[in-house]
Design a protein around this motif. Structure first.
Motif, PDB file in Angstrom:
ATOM      1  N   GLY A  44       0.805  -1.220   0.000  1.00 51.21           N
ATOM      2  CA  GLY A  44       0.000   0.000   0.000  1.00 51.21           C
ATOM      3  C   GLY A  44       0.832   1.260   0.000  1.00 51.21           C
ATOM      4  N   ILE A  47       1.689   1.488  -3.783  1.00 53.64           N
ATOM      5  CA  ILE A  47       0.534   1.643  -4.681  1.00 53.64           C
ATOM      6  C   ILE A  47      -0.552   2.360  -3.886  1.00 53.64           C
ATOM      7  CG2 ILE A  47      -1.146   0.481  -6.156  1.00 53.64           C
ATOM      8  CD1 ILE A  47       0.719  -1.919  -6.273  1.00 53.64           C
ATOM      9  N   SER A  48      -0.739   3.620  -4.154  1.00 49.70           N
ATOM     10  CA  SER A  48      -1.704   4.392  -3.367  1.00 49.70           C
ATOM     11  C   SER A  48      -3.144   4.056  -3.743  1.00 49.70           C
ATOM     12  CB  SER A  48      -1.460   5.896  -3.552  1.00 49.70           C
ATOM     13  OG  SER A  48      -1.550   6.246  -4.932  1.00 49.70           O
ATOM     14  N   GLU A  49      -3.399   3.873  -5.059  1.00 50.38           N
ATOM     15  CA  GLU A  49      -4.762   3.613  -5.516  1.00 50.38           C
ATOM     16  C   GLU A  49      -4.760   2.593  -6.645  1.00 50.38           C
ATOM     17  OE1 GLU A  49      -6.681   7.183  -6.745  1.00 50.38           O
ATOM     18  OE2 GLU A  49      -7.100   7.847  -4.692  1.00 50.38           O
ATOM     19  N   VAL A  50      -5.880   1.869  -6.754  1.00 49.19           N
ATOM     20  CA  VAL A  50      -6.115   0.969  -7.882  1.00 49.19           C
ATOM     21  C   VAL A  50      -7.504   1.279  -8.417  1.00 49.19           C
ATOM     22  CG1 VAL A  50      -6.313  -1.419  -8.674  1.00 49.19           C
ATOM     23  CG2 VAL A  50      -4.676  -0.840  -6.867  1.00 49.19           C
ATOM     24  N   SER A  54      -8.431   3.278  -2.816  1.00 53.73           N
ATOM     25  CA  SER A  54      -7.196   3.114  -2.056  1.00 53.73           C
ATOM     26  C   SER A  54      -6.836   1.638  -1.976  1.00 53.73           C
ATOM     27  CB  SER A  54      -7.352   3.691  -0.648  1.00 53.73           C
ATOM     28  OG  SER A  54      -8.258   2.912   0.122  1.00 53.73           O
ATOM     29  N   TYR A  55      -5.527   1.346  -1.998  1.00 58.68           N
ATOM     30  CA  TYR A  55      -5.106  -0.045  -2.073  1.00 58.68           C
ATOM     31  C   TYR A  55      -5.598  -0.850  -0.870  1.00 58.68           C
ATOM     32  CZ  TYR A  55      -2.304  -4.210  -2.653  1.00 58.68           C
ATOM     33  OH  TYR A  55      -1.921  -5.521  -2.808  1.00 58.68           O
ATOM     34  N   PHE A  58      -9.040  -1.682  -1.530  1.00 55.65           N
ATOM     35  CA  PHE A  58      -9.146  -2.521  -2.728  1.00 55.65           C
ATOM     36  C   PHE A  58      -8.993  -3.999  -2.404  1.00 55.65           C
ATOM     37  CE2 PHE A  58      -7.219  -4.697  -6.356  1.00 55.65           C
ATOM     38  CZ  PHE A  58      -8.091  -4.366  -7.382  1.00 55.65           C
ATOM     39  N   TYR A 186      -4.578  -7.518  -6.495  1.00 58.25           N
ATOM     40  CA  TYR A 186      -4.241  -6.627  -7.601  1.00 58.25           C
ATOM     41  C   TYR A 186      -5.340  -6.725  -8.655  1.00 58.25           C
ATOM     42  CZ  TYR A 186      -2.778 -11.110  -9.570  1.00 58.25           C
ATOM     43  OH  TYR A 186      -2.755 -12.416  -9.978  1.00 58.25           O
TER      44      TYR A 186
END
Length: 253
Positions: A44, A47-50, A54-55, A58, A186
């Motif tokens: 996290g 990777i801040s966002e998917v 927010s990860y 997510f 992911y």
């Protein structure tokens, strides 16, 4: 259908859960929470966002699905395997109870445990990240139908297994890897085109994607494909169980 034997099997299985509360409820919740903390902290931060989410939020549907699949299979497989192991399955098969009632009792108890665990993990996740459920009906639909379907699979595995080691064979070597590789942590859009095509052959992708869509309205595959996949798998399990009782395959120790 006589509900008394169904209730007796169901209550006996739920009583076993209460006797082993630490193993049945607490342990899976702690394990899933550790997944959440480790993946949320390690990945996290990178990777801040998917897809605008927010990860940390997510991965919540994927974690719930991971627990749901493994626990549904494990609970149902052990529930029917133990009578085979102890020899008490002879009493069950000779009792005035139909095959349908046996399946409903064992599968219903296993699915209930998994749904309870899913609700607990969902509530626990809310302590770490803000959650939203865009489509509550579909969330419950996927939660319940997945728990029932994989409890049916666990029932089949419990009948097929001829030892305790085989009970864990499918959950550890098949279900868990497929879930990890099925987009739990992911989006498959993050993969190269070749691996996206390969990943779509994984049936768990459709379950995770549909469940995540019910939370955030985002998915890797269409809702129709997700519903179709779980309906197909449910039908396959029902056909397999019908064949088992019709032929008597491994119903005795």
């Amino acid at each position: 259908m006589n509900l008394h034997p169904v209730r007796a099997i169901y209550m006996a299985e739920m009583a076993r859960t209460r006797r082993t509360l630490l193993q049945s409820i607490v342990s899976p919740v702690i394990s899933t929470s550790l997944y959440f903390v480790v993946f949320g902290a390690a990945i996290g931060s990178r990777i801040s966002e998917v897809n605008g989410v927010s990860y940390g939020a997510f991965i919540v549907p994927g974690l719930i699905m991971l627990m749901l699949l493994t626990q549904s299979v494990s609970n149902a497989s052990f529930g029917i395997f133990f009578p085979k192991f102890s020899g008490s399955i002879y009493e069950l098969l000779s009792a005035p109870i139909s095959h349908l009632e046996i399946v409903i009792g064992y599968v219903g108890a296993a699915a209930s445990k998994s749904i309870l665990l899913g609700a607990i993990i969902l509530a626990t996740s809310g302590l770490f990240v803000p959650l939203e459920i865009a489509h509550p009906f579909w969330m419950l639909f996927f939660l319940v139908l997945t728990a029932v379907t994989f409890s049916l699979l666990g029932f089949i595995i419990g009948i097929w297994a001829d030892g305790f080691d085989r009970l864990q064979l499918v959950p550890l070597l098949v279900i868990t890897p497929l879930t990890f590789l099925g987009g739990s942590f992911y989006s498959i859009d993050m993969l190269p085109p070749f691996w996206q095509t390969i990943t779509l052959a994984n049936p768990v992708v459709y379950l995770v994607s549909g469940f995540r869509w019910s939370f955030y309205g985002i998915s890797d595959v269409s809702l129709a494909a997700s519903v179709g996949m779980i309906a197909l798998f449910l039908a396959a399990c029902l056909v397999a169980i019908g064949w088992i009782f019709r032929t008597g395959y491994r119903l005795k120790p």
